[in-house]
Design an enzyme around this catalytic site. Structure first.
Site, PDB file in Angstrom:
ATOM      1  N   TYR A 174     -76.298 -17.135  38.885  1.00 12.10           N
ATOM      2  CA  TYR A 174     -77.502 -17.835  39.316  1.00 12.10           C
ATOM      3  C   TYR A 174     -77.320 -18.406  40.733  1.00 12.10           C
ATOM      4  CZ  TYR A 174     -81.168 -21.350  39.489  1.00 12.10           C
ATOM      5  OH  TYR A 174     -82.239 -22.101  39.883  1.00 12.10           O
ATOM      6  N   SER A 227     -83.275 -33.688  41.912  1.00  7.82           N
ATOM      7  CA  SER A 227     -82.034 -32.983  41.619  1.00  7.82           C
ATOM      8  C   SER A 227     -81.037 -33.264  42.756  1.00  7.82           C
ATOM      9  CB  SER A 227     -82.360 -31.501  41.512  1.00  7.82           C
ATOM     10  OG  SER A 227     -81.220 -30.795  41.146  1.00  7.82           O
ATOM     11  N   LEU A 228     -79.970 -32.503  42.832  1.00  8.09           N
ATOM     12  CA  LEU A 228     -78.969 -32.716  43.884  1.00  8.09           C
ATOM     13  C   LEU A 228     -78.742 -31.422  44.649  1.00  8.09           C
ATOM     14  CD1 LEU A 228     -76.172 -34.602  41.911  1.00  8.09           C
ATOM     15  CD2 LEU A 228     -77.461 -35.512  43.845  1.00  8.09           C
ATOM     16  N   LYS A 236     -69.886 -35.132  37.938  1.00 10.31           N
ATOM     17  CA  LYS A 236     -71.219 -34.577  37.698  1.00 10.31           C
ATOM     18  C   LYS A 236     -71.188 -34.012  36.277  1.00 10.31           C
ATOM     19  CE  LYS A 236     -74.567 -31.342  39.747  1.00 10.31           C
ATOM     20  NZ  LYS A 236     -74.959 -30.635  38.553  1.00 10.31           N
ATOM     21  N   LYS A 258     -69.748 -28.642  43.933  1.00 11.58           N
ATOM     22  CA  LYS A 258     -69.700 -27.861  42.696  1.00 11.58           C
ATOM     23  C   LYS A 258     -68.278 -27.388  42.437  1.00 11.58           C
ATOM     24  CE  LYS A 258     -73.065 -25.822  40.749  1.00 11.58           C
ATOM     25  NZ  LYS A 258     -74.086 -25.821  39.798  1.00 11.58           N
ATOM     26  N   CYS A 267     -49.555  -2.374   8.488  1.00 17.74           N
ATOM     27  CA  CYS A 267     -48.902  -1.577   7.442  1.00 17.74           C
ATOM     28  C   CYS A 267     -49.902  -0.803   6.594  1.00 17.74           C
ATOM     29  CB  CYS A 267     -48.025  -2.462   6.574  1.00 17.74           C
ATOM     30  SG  CYS A 267     -48.980  -3.583   5.532  1.00 17.74           S
ATOM     31  N   CYS A 297     -44.587  -7.682   5.881  1.00 16.39           N
ATOM     32  CA  CYS A 297     -45.312  -6.733   6.731  1.00 16.39           C
ATOM     33  C   CYS A 297     -44.720  -6.780   8.123  1.00 16.39           C
ATOM     34  CB  CYS A 297     -46.798  -7.080   6.762  1.00 16.39           C
ATOM     35  SG  CYS A 297     -47.705  -6.226   8.056  1.00 16.39           S
TER      36      CYS A 297
HETATM   37  S1  IVH Z   1     -77.453 -38.299  40.969  1.00 18.43           S
HETATM   38  C1  IVH Z   1     -81.469 -38.781  43.033  1.00 18.43           C
HETATM   39  N1  IVH Z   1     -75.187 -38.332  39.634  1.00 18.43           N
HETATM   40  O1  IVH Z   1     -76.995 -33.157  38.139  1.00 18.43           O
HETATM   41  C2  IVH Z   1     -80.087 -38.487  42.567  1.00 18.43           C
HETATM   42  N2  IVH Z   1     -76.758 -36.634  39.113  1.00 18.43           N
HETATM   43  O2  IVH Z   1     -77.668 -30.693  39.602  1.00 18.43           O
HETATM   44  C3  IVH Z   1     -80.079 -37.717  41.340  1.00 18.43           C
HETATM   45  N3  IVH Z   1     -76.045 -35.140  37.282  1.00 18.43           N
HETATM   46  O3  IVH Z   1     -80.411 -33.751  38.413  1.00 18.43           O
HETATM   47  C4  IVH Z   1     -78.879 -37.357  40.686  1.00 18.43           C
HETATM   48  N4  IVH Z   1     -74.120 -36.128  36.881  1.00 18.43           N
HETATM   49  O4  IVH Z   1     -79.221 -34.398  36.193  1.00 18.43           O
HETATM   50  C5  IVH Z   1     -76.365 -37.708  39.813  1.00 18.43           C
HETATM   51  N5  IVH Z   1     -73.173 -38.512  38.491  1.00 18.43           N
HETATM   52  C6  IVH Z   1     -74.339 -37.901  38.676  1.00 18.43           C
HETATM   53  C7  IVH Z   1     -74.704 -36.785  37.894  1.00 18.43           C
HETATM   54  C8  IVH Z   1     -75.932 -36.169  38.159  1.00 18.43           C
HETATM   55  C9  IVH Z   1     -74.934 -35.151  36.517  1.00 18.43           C
HETATM   56  C10 IVH Z   1     -77.136 -34.156  37.163  1.00 18.43           C
HETATM   57  C11 IVH Z   1     -78.508 -34.725  37.341  1.00 18.43           C
HETATM   58  C12 IVH Z   1     -79.057 -33.979  38.520  1.00 18.43           C
HETATM   59  C13 IVH Z   1     -78.279 -32.707  38.455  1.00 18.43           C
HETATM   60  C14 IVH Z   1     -78.293 -31.933  39.753  1.00 18.43           C
END
Ligand code: IVH
Length: 692
Positions: A49, A94-95, A128, A329, A426, A445
């Site tokens: 992905y 999201s991040l 994360k 990541k 066997c 065996c």
């Molecule tokens: S901060 C506005 N901190 O990862 C900031 N996200 O791939 C928002 N996630 O949508 C996120 N651990 O669902 C933050 N320590 C962490 C996290 C975290 C997991 C998730 C979260 C985010 C996604 C992005």
């Protein structure tokens, strides 16, 4: 600088040659997200992905005028998540991702550009968690609503999970009003339990913990409940009621949430650390990476955030991501590949062990082609078919395992993995009364293999007792266990070898084998889970066979590396071998360990240390193979490890021929592990080396 496995995995990016290819790729992204959000079952693994998404982004940056408004790269969750009808308090974003140290530095530069100076309040570094984002609303200290992320502005109400999530209490310590945001996930332990519960209800096992979480959040009317865990990573004001003191930092915000009774990423095993600069942040990323395999919950990265709220505000937000946070990541520990075949091996005690043969796939820096499948019941529970696309999980040193089949990708006409009807070795009957199937002949065996193993160079070292010879001795009934070797007559040996001369030579060898140290004799018994190193540790610890036989499970656990699971198994097997051990004693075989006293507690320069060896040994250690090195390490009181991790104390590394450091040496440098040349190491263990 070396390339991380995450970057290697991403290095062969597909190139989108034209608009048609771009549109097809965008569509595949949308479909992958849609199937994932629809039923928690993804048709594409994370690495595939990520690669596709980067290719789509690359095309978009070259053709900025042609990017459609609904491009998946511009929408939270590719615009595919079920949206629901609950408006978020503020957008739940999201991040953005980077994949290596350079990416992190580039993010640092972008932050500096936005602030017009270097951030002064430091960076927070936290794991994360690999689960699903939710917002949890507390009013007057009561958990009133749980909402999924959805498209970031509206989410689904999943309040039915209240009471099912550890770390997200129904009542807080104080009657506060606040929204906490964080990740819900199954811990490894909860995941195992969840799959047991599901199979007991006739449901499919989850493809992986994250998909299981997404599915469980959305499933409103399952006949069973599954426990999950929550970790908060953010706080939002609710109903205009202030919760945090003005200017509280990110770390302080999470501390306030924790005081109220909610679990946070700071209270996770990897914790939250505030550091001054990105070099320190990178060091913390490396440290968390090294802990990853031992963490109780899956993580797919490390998140770095500006710690000061004022600096976060100054950096601002994009449409999908905040500019003040970034995810580094980590390489995927799970990938999808095709289950091509299953082979069955028969262990020394007659246990039938299935191994999956897989289309080669790169996971966490190594190519995986085989994975364990545990036992037949497990294969049926997972409903595996030949030709299935399966998820394969591997982290750190663990043996890769097949998690589940992606049922939607099953080829038409695929047949369930066949289970053996007769012993693959066997051809005899199978005893299928327990989860682990066995050849009904049990150790008999495996007898020829067991005798060959016992006579091997590192055990009894009976030179000349090869496969044909052993087969003849077993066939004639003269050898029914390893002890019988010591009472063979010249006539029996002659009959088996067909030569009086060979028989005489072998008799000499067998005579010499009577005086082998206890660790080799013990190893020759073939007790499950006690190979060369473990046998040495057991023999050194107890000193005599009598003491080994006298140990109960608690006593056995005093041996380094034997835990509560293994101890009773070893004790039970030693007891079951009583007749063989008695015969060995009667035949005058040595039952003591010469080095037991000298290397007892407190002995040896490597006491309590874990030593990993890489490359060809040189100097005084010239010609030392892995097993000689392991013996030397243990003699000096240490323990041999196979890979460099946070527990490693010393890496013995021969300088490589091409002058480039090995991957183990690089890892050791990253983790601050002491690195010694073979010569330096030889000096350290000079006494043990001298005493042979
Ligand atoms: S901060 C506005 N901190 O990862 C900031 N996200 O791939 C928002 N996630 O949508 C996120 N651990 O669902 C933050 N320590 C962490 C996290 C975290 C997991 C998730 C979260 C985010 C996604 C992005």
């Amino acid at each position: 600088m070396t390339t991380s496995p995450a970057v290697e995995a991403l290095s062969s990016l597909p190139v989108l040659s034209d608009r048609t290819a771009y549109e097809a790729a965008s569509q595949r992204l949308r479909e992958a997200s849609r199937s994932y959000y629809a039923d928690g079952d993804s048709a594409m693994d994370d690495t595939t992905y990520d690669r596709l998404r980067l290719a789509v982004l690359a095309w978009e940056s070259e053709n900025p005028d042609e990017v459609p408004a609904d491009s998946p790269t511009g929408l939270v969750a590719d615009g595919a998540a079920p949206v629901g009808d609950v408006a978020h308090t503020t957008r739940l974003l999201s991040l953005d991702n980077v994949f290596d140290a350079e990416g992190l530095v580039a993010w640092g530069a972008s932050v500096q550009r936005r602030l017009g100076r270097a951030p002064a309040g430091g960076f927070s570094v936290e794991p994360k968690i690999d689960g699903a984002a939710v917002a949890a609303r507390y009013r007057d200290g009561r958990l009133v609503q749980v909402i999924t992320r959805g498209d970031g502005s509206h989410g689904e109400d999943v309040s039915h999970v209240v009471g099912q999530i550890d770390g997200l209490p129904e009542r807080l310590a104080a009657p506060v009003t606040v929204e906490v945001r964080g990740e819900v996930a199954f811990t490894q332990e909860q995941f195992e339990t969840a799959n047991e519960v599901r199979t007991a209800h006739g449901a499919q096992v989850f493809v992986n913990p994250r998909n299981g979480t997404a599915g469980t959040l959305r499933a409103k009317d399952r006949p069973y409940r599954l426990r999950m865990t929550f970790w908060a990573y953010g706080v939002v004001e609710l109903d205009g009621v202030p919760f945090l003191p003005a200017g509280a930092t990110h770390a302080e915000a999470l501390a306030a949430v924790a005081t109220a009774g909610v679990r946070t990423t700071a209270s996770s095993a990897a914790g939250l650390l505030v550091v001054a600069d990105l070099a320190e942040a990178q060091a913390r990323v490396d440290a968390i990476t090294a802990m990853r395999a031992d963490l109780p919950v899956g993580i797919d990265g490390v998140v770095i955030k500006l710690n000061e709220t004022a600096e976060q505000e100054a950096a601002g937000f994009g449409t999908r991501f905040p500019h003040w946070a970034i995810a580094v990541k980590l390489p995927a520990v799970e990938r999808q590949t095709v289950l091509q075949d299953v082979v069955w091996e028969v262990g020394r005690t007659g246990v039938l062990a299935p191994t999956a043969l897989l289309a080669p796939v790169e996971i966490d820096g190594s190519t995986v082609t085989r994975a364990t499948l545990h036992n037949p019941a497990d294969i049926r529970r997972r409903d595996l078919h030949l030709g299935d696309t399966v998820t394969v999980y591997k982290a750190g040193d663990i043996i890769p395992r097949v998690q589940a089949a992606v049922v939607r990708l099953r080829p038409a006409g695929a047949t369930p993995v066949p289970l053996p009807e007769a012993c693959p070795r066997c051809g005899g009957e199978i005893n299928a009364t327990q989860e682990r199937w066995r050849c009904a002949r049990g150790t008999a065996c495996a007898l020829p293999a067991l005798i060959e193993y016992a006579a091997g160079r590192e055990m009894l070292d009976i030179d000349g007792l090869g496969r044909t010879y052993v087969a003849a001795l077993v066939e004639s009934g003269d050898v029914r266990d390893v002890a019988d070797l010591f009472t063979l007559t010249i006539e029996q040996l002659t009959a088996a070898s067909g030569s009086a001369k060979r028989a005489a030579k072998l008799a000499e060898q067998i005579e010499a084998a009577r005086t082998r140290p206890l660790n080799r004799v013990f190893c020759a018994l073939g007790v499950l889970g006690t190979g060369r190193s473990m046998s040495r540790r057991i023999a050194r610890h107890f000193g005599t066979m009598e003491a080994i036989r006298g140990a109960d499970a608690a006593g056995m656990q005093d041996v380094e590396g034997i835990g509560p699971e293994k101890a009773p198994v070893v004790v039970e097997q030693v007891a079951a071998l009583a007749p063989v051990i008695d015969k060995l004693i009667a035949a005058g075989v040595n039952m003591t360990e010469p080095e037991a006293a000298s290397a007892g507690p407190g002995g040896g320069p490597l006491e309590g240390k874990v030593v990993v060896v890489t490359g060809r040994m040189a100097g005084p250690l010239d010609g030392f193979g892995r097993s000689e090195m392991n013996a030397l390490i243990e003699k000096a009181g240490g323990r041999a490890g196979s890979s460099v991790n946070a527990r490693t104390s010393i890496l013995v590394a021969a300088p490589s021929a091409n002058g480039k450091p090995s991957s183990k040496a690089v890892k050791a440098a990253e983790l601050g592990v002491e690195v010694l040349t073979p010569e330096d190491f030889a000096e350290l263990v000079a006494d043990q080396l001298a005493s042979g």
